[in-house]
Motif scaffolding. Structure first.
Motif, mmCIF file in Angstrom:
data_model
loop_
_atom_site.group_PDB
_atom_site.id
_atom_site.type_symbol
_atom_site.label_atom_id
_atom_site.label_comp_id
_atom_site.label_asym_id
_atom_site.label_seq_id
_atom_site.Cartn_x
_atom_site.Cartn_y
_atom_site.Cartn_z
ATOM 1 N N TRP A 4 64.545 53.685 -25.729
ATOM 2 C CA TRP A 4 63.180 53.803 -25.202
ATOM 3 C C TRP A 4 62.964 55.200 -24.641
ATOM 4 O O TRP A 4 63.857 55.772 -24.025
ATOM 5 C CB TRP A 4 62.968 52.758 -24.121
ATOM 6 C CG TRP A 4 61.621 52.789 -23.449
ATOM 7 C CD1 TRP A 4 61.266 53.551 -22.379
ATOM 8 C CD2 TRP A 4 60.464 52.021 -23.794
ATOM 9 N NE1 TRP A 4 59.953 53.303 -22.027
ATOM 10 C CE2 TRP A 4 59.438 52.361 -22.888
ATOM 11 C CE3 TRP A 4 60.207 51.066 -24.781
ATOM 12 C CZ2 TRP A 4 58.167 51.788 -22.938
ATOM 13 C CZ3 TRP A 4 58.946 50.503 -24.826
ATOM 14 C CH2 TRP A 4 57.941 50.855 -23.917
ATOM 15 N N ASP A 8 56.379 55.702 -24.869
ATOM 16 C CA ASP A 8 56.444 54.627 -25.868
ATOM 17 C C ASP A 8 55.492 53.484 -25.539
ATOM 18 O O ASP A 8 54.977 52.817 -26.438
ATOM 19 C CB ASP A 8 57.872 54.086 -25.987
ATOM 20 C CG ASP A 8 58.760 54.978 -26.845
ATOM 21 O OD1 ASP A 8 58.215 55.740 -27.665
ATOM 22 O OD2 ASP A 8 59.999 54.890 -26.694
ATOM 23 N N ASP A 9 55.255 53.234 -24.242
ATOM 24 C CA ASP A 9 54.371 52.129 -23.876
ATOM 25 C C ASP A 9 52.969 52.345 -24.431
ATOM 26 O O ASP A 9 52.348 51.416 -24.982
ATOM 27 C CB ASP A 9 54.337 51.944 -22.360
ATOM 28 C CG ASP A 9 54.043 53.229 -21.608
ATOM 29 O OD1 ASP A 9 54.117 54.313 -22.208
ATOM 30 O OD2 ASP A 9 53.737 53.141 -20.401
ATOM 31 N N ARG A 28 55.754 42.692 -21.048
ATOM 32 C CA ARG A 28 55.675 44.061 -21.552
ATOM 33 C C ARG A 28 56.077 45.078 -20.492
ATOM 34 O O ARG A 28 56.621 46.132 -20.816
ATOM 35 C CB ARG A 28 54.255 44.363 -22.049
ATOM 36 C CG ARG A 28 53.936 43.782 -23.409
ATOM 37 C CD ARG A 28 52.550 44.195 -23.847
ATOM 38 N NE ARG A 28 52.234 43.729 -25.194
ATOM 39 C CZ ARG A 28 51.072 43.947 -25.800
ATOM 40 N NH1 ARG A 28 50.110 44.605 -25.164
ATOM 41 N NH2 ARG A 28 50.853 43.502 -27.027
ATOM 42 N N SER A 29 55.813 44.772 -19.232
ATOM 43 C CA SER A 29 56.148 45.702 -18.154
ATOM 44 C C SER A 29 57.654 45.841 -17.966
ATOM 45 O O SER A 29 58.114 46.751 -17.262
ATOM 46 C CB SER A 29 55.501 45.237 -16.843
ATOM 47 O OG SER A 29 56.115 44.049 -16.361
ATOM 48 N N ARG A 32 61.325 49.541 -20.368
ATOM 49 C CA ARG A 32 61.459 50.817 -19.658
ATOM 50 C C ARG A 32 62.795 51.442 -20.042
ATOM 51 O O ARG A 32 63.638 50.771 -20.663
ATOM 52 C CB ARG A 32 61.368 50.603 -18.141
ATOM 53 C CG ARG A 32 62.381 49.628 -17.592
ATOM 54 C CD ARG A 32 62.288 49.550 -16.067
ATOM 55 N NE ARG A 32 61.075 48.896 -15.645
ATOM 56 C CZ ARG A 32 61.008 47.634 -15.282
ATOM 57 N NH1 ARG A 32 62.109 46.881 -15.327
ATOM 58 N NH2 ARG A 32 59.875 47.099 -14.890
#
Length: 297
Positions: A4, A8-9, A28-29, A32
């Motif tokens: 990651w 990317d988010d 989704r959070s 990281r």
């Protein structure tokens, strides 16, 4: 496949679209950068140089016995083995962590259920959000029942201890280490969105003013949406008394406005009350989730 990276988010949001529900948003959070403290691994799958999928496993300080797994793949890239490949890569990292078992939660009747079953996961719990309609339960006569509804500060030590005990008791299926400090941080502090709390006390002779049930609101303003409430009970009560306390508290909370509560199968007394309301048409499911686990041998 690659680790990651920052940004990317936002890139994935463009191909994934908006989250479907609050659980989806929370999951989704979890995506990281990888870390060793707390332990986590997160990877991204690219197609033609663009991120299309991501997956993570991480260790929680609250539930220490299983690593949480989450993966999401852009719709046009599903059913191609991408998620299975990401799971395989992440599982290769598990020996580097003190915890070897995995867990994951998915929406009921979703394709993700089949994916987890096909990859060795077994259902261990069901959770649902239930909306209780106004006036669905007859209000108790507080005076004759020897009860009192009291506003209590969310920083109250008495309340915090009861919330911590309740959380640990209803999570024996996924052992929790909820402490007073963690309860304040995760469930009661201002940053959690907790906007107020009420408790139902036993004011009858010999009741010692004991808290029987509590409710914490996460709805700061009156809106058309149901109030989001955490409802629990004194774990020293037997199931029958806990059910009575839950019924009275829910009646008071939903006297004039709809209320939304989270109910796991492990919350027997509250589940009994909400199941009866659903059968009678006084409540309905808003969302259902299933928790699966893949425990180490």
């Amino acid at each position: 496949m690659r680790p990651w990276a920052d940004g990317d988010d936002l890139k994935l949001l463009q191909v994934w679209g908006d989250p479907e529900n609050s659980m989806h948003h929370q999951d989704r959070s979890l995506l990281r950068p990888s870390s060793n403290e707390p332990w986590s691994r997160c990877i991204v799958a690219e197609a033609d140089g663009l991120p299309v999928a991501a997956a993570t496993i991480f260790r929680s300080s609250l539930h220490p016995d299983r690593l949480s797994f989450y993966a999401e793949v852009a719709p046009e890239h599903r059913r191609r083995g991408v998620a299975a490949q990401m799971l395989q890569i992440l599982e290769a990292e598990v020996p580097n962590c003190a915890v070897q078992s995995l867990k994951a939660r998915v929406a009921k009747r979703s394709a993700a259920q089949c994916f987890l079953k096909d990859n060795g996961f077994t259902k261990i719990q069901a959770s649902r959000q239930v909306i209780v309609q106004p006036g669905a339960i007859s209000l108790p006569d507080l005076d004759s029942a020897g009860l009192d509804l009291e506003d209590l500060a969310t920083g109250s030590v008495e309340l915090t201890q009861m919330v911590a005990d309740f959380y640990n008791t209803v999570h024996t299926w996924d052992r929790a280490e909820m402490t007073i400090g963690k309860a304040q941080q995760m469930l009661l502090g201002p940053e959690t969105g907790a906007s107020g709390a009420v408790v139902l006390r036993d004011t009858s002779e010999g009741g010692n003013n004991t808290i029987l049930a509590f409710a914490i609101s996460y709805t700061s303003e009156r809106t058309d949406e149901p109030a989001d409430v955490l409802l629990g009970w004194n774990t020293a009560l037997d199931d029958s008394d806990a059910e009575t306390a839950c019924r009275a508290m829910l009646a008071l909370l939903a006297a004039h406005f709809p209320v939304k509560v989270e109910v796991d199968d492990a919350m027997g007394p509250l589940k009994t009350v909400t199941d009866e309301l659903i059968a009678a048409g006084g409540a309905e499911y808003d969302f259902e989730a299933l928790i699966y686990a893949k425990d180490a041998a």
